[in-house]
Design an enzyme around this catalytic site. Sequence first.
Site, PDB file in Angstrom:
ATOM      1  N   GLU A 185      -7.529  -0.088   4.081  1.00 48.50           N
ATOM      2  CA  GLU A 185      -7.460  -1.459   3.597  1.00 48.50           C
ATOM      3  C   GLU A 185      -8.018  -1.550   2.177  1.00 48.50           C
ATOM      4  O   GLU A 185      -9.169  -1.162   1.943  1.00 48.50           O
ATOM      5  CB  GLU A 185      -8.276  -2.398   4.484  1.00 48.50           C
ATOM      6  CG  GLU A 185      -7.776  -2.524   5.917  1.00 48.50           C
ATOM      7  CD  GLU A 185      -8.636  -3.507   6.702  1.00 48.50           C
ATOM      8  OE1 GLU A 185      -8.068  -4.431   7.301  1.00 48.50           O
ATOM      9  OE2 GLU A 185      -9.873  -3.350   6.718  1.00 48.50           O
ATOM     10  N   CYS A 186      -7.231  -2.065   1.252  1.00 48.26           N
ATOM     11  CA  CYS A 186      -7.669  -2.375  -0.107  1.00 48.26           C
ATOM     12  C   CYS A 186      -8.334  -1.160  -0.769  1.00 48.26           C
ATOM     13  O   CYS A 186      -7.638  -0.264  -1.234  1.00 48.26           O
ATOM     14  CB  CYS A 186      -8.592  -3.589  -0.096  1.00 48.26           C
ATOM     15  SG  CYS A 186      -8.711  -4.394  -1.722  1.00 48.26           S
ATOM     16  N   GLY A 187      -9.654  -1.099  -0.827  1.00 42.75           N
ATOM     17  CA  GLY A 187     -10.301   0.065  -1.409  1.00 42.75           C
ATOM     18  C   GLY A 187      -9.915   1.346  -0.694  1.00 42.75           C
ATOM     19  O   GLY A 187      -9.800   2.411  -1.318  1.00 42.75           O
TER      20      GLY A 187
ATOM     21  N   SER B 168      -2.619  -0.953   3.018  1.00 42.23           N
ATOM     22  CA  SER B 168      -2.266  -2.180   2.317  1.00 42.23           C
ATOM     23  C   SER B 168      -3.500  -2.716   1.593  1.00 42.23           C
ATOM     24  O   SER B 168      -4.635  -2.398   1.952  1.00 42.23           O
ATOM     25  CB  SER B 168      -1.752  -3.237   3.300  1.00 42.23           C
ATOM     26  OG  SER B 168      -1.461  -4.458   2.638  1.00 42.23           O
TER      27      SER B 168
END
Length: 418
Positions: free
Chosen positions: A299-301, A390
């Site tokens: 997720e993200c990072g 994502s």
Amino acid sequence: MITAALARLHRNAGRHVRVFKYGPDYLDPMVLERASGNPVYQLHPWMTGMAECRWRLAEAVRDADLVLVEGSMGLFDGDPSSADLAAATGLPVVPVIEAAGMGQTFGAVALGLDLYRDNVHLSGVIANRTGSVGHGRMLAEALPERMPLLGAVQRNEALHIPDRHLGLVQAGEVADLDLQLDAAAEVLREAGLEALPATVELVADPLPLPPRLLEGVRIAIARDSAFAFIYRANVELLAAMGAELVEFSPLADQALPECDALWLPGGYPELHARQFADNLPMLLAMRAHHAEGKPILAECGGLMACMEALVDGDGHAHRMLGLLPGRAVMAGKLTGLGLQSLATPHGELRGHTFHHSRLETELEPVARTVRNRTGTAGEAVYRQGSLTASYYHAYFPSAPAAAAALFRGTFFEETDHA
């Protein structure tokens, strides 16, 4: 910091304090947990659902002397807003109004907030960053008679906490945070904020127990200064569904714990990219996990760490895991923000996005989230082998079966036969 200092003030007085954060946020709760000494959870009528909001509040008041809910932005900002939660639960509303350089207009601002909606009224007001005792008296006199000034908080360095591009600096990175919280609490005590509010009754039906969809699944969760954006409720849901959880540090550890699935949450990989890139044994272990076809959620990072390279804010490129083609590049500005949802065969997974980087990749997404505010396409969701990645941060309790499917490797299947 007013919320955190208020929590610490009453904790230091020997009271049991519970604090909640309205809306999606990872950094504020870290400080609020240090201040109160208790777990902090998110409340949001859309993301967490109103039933969960009511239940968490009702559970908190069983043994708490004081319950605080820190709002998000302004009282009426967002859809739903902090005011919507207050109206639905009957929580008293106390705005913290910036009073520096303001006199009688302070009363007009408070009155406007009080009259803006018929179902939301102020139970009092806190004036922030006042210049003197006399300034506080002037503000109190400017308020309508029915609206008390609960406290006039004078400017003080103890109420300042550093921040960076994604918000507050993480609580663990602030030197002498507990000393600062005690000093901030004293500032609020001097402002007259040590009195408890009137009692409010909060009741709710219990939430249903989640299905035991993760029995026998061991999930390794990355957790350190680079990967720290984790909802407490997400972790507790995984455990309640039967998962065995183990934490590790991609920065410091040399080996991946024995596990069936891997979760790389968001955080600040861009600030620790060189250390991450230099930890070759860990990179090799995570690559091997992926090569074996074991599920990974990034997720993200975590997504940024899965790229071939990450370009930090100074323009330096660092080698990453290489599980996805392309690179993540720090943009120097906000590139994604807002509540979003993802339709899955296992239910609608709700959450949000907030990032200052962009992807440069030729990989086509397998799905896209939907922006809650506009209904338009949001963040891309990528699938590469057993990896789901994502920029989107999911709130697992919004769709427990979907969360379980992420870690069983069945997220994109119509049914889960496990």
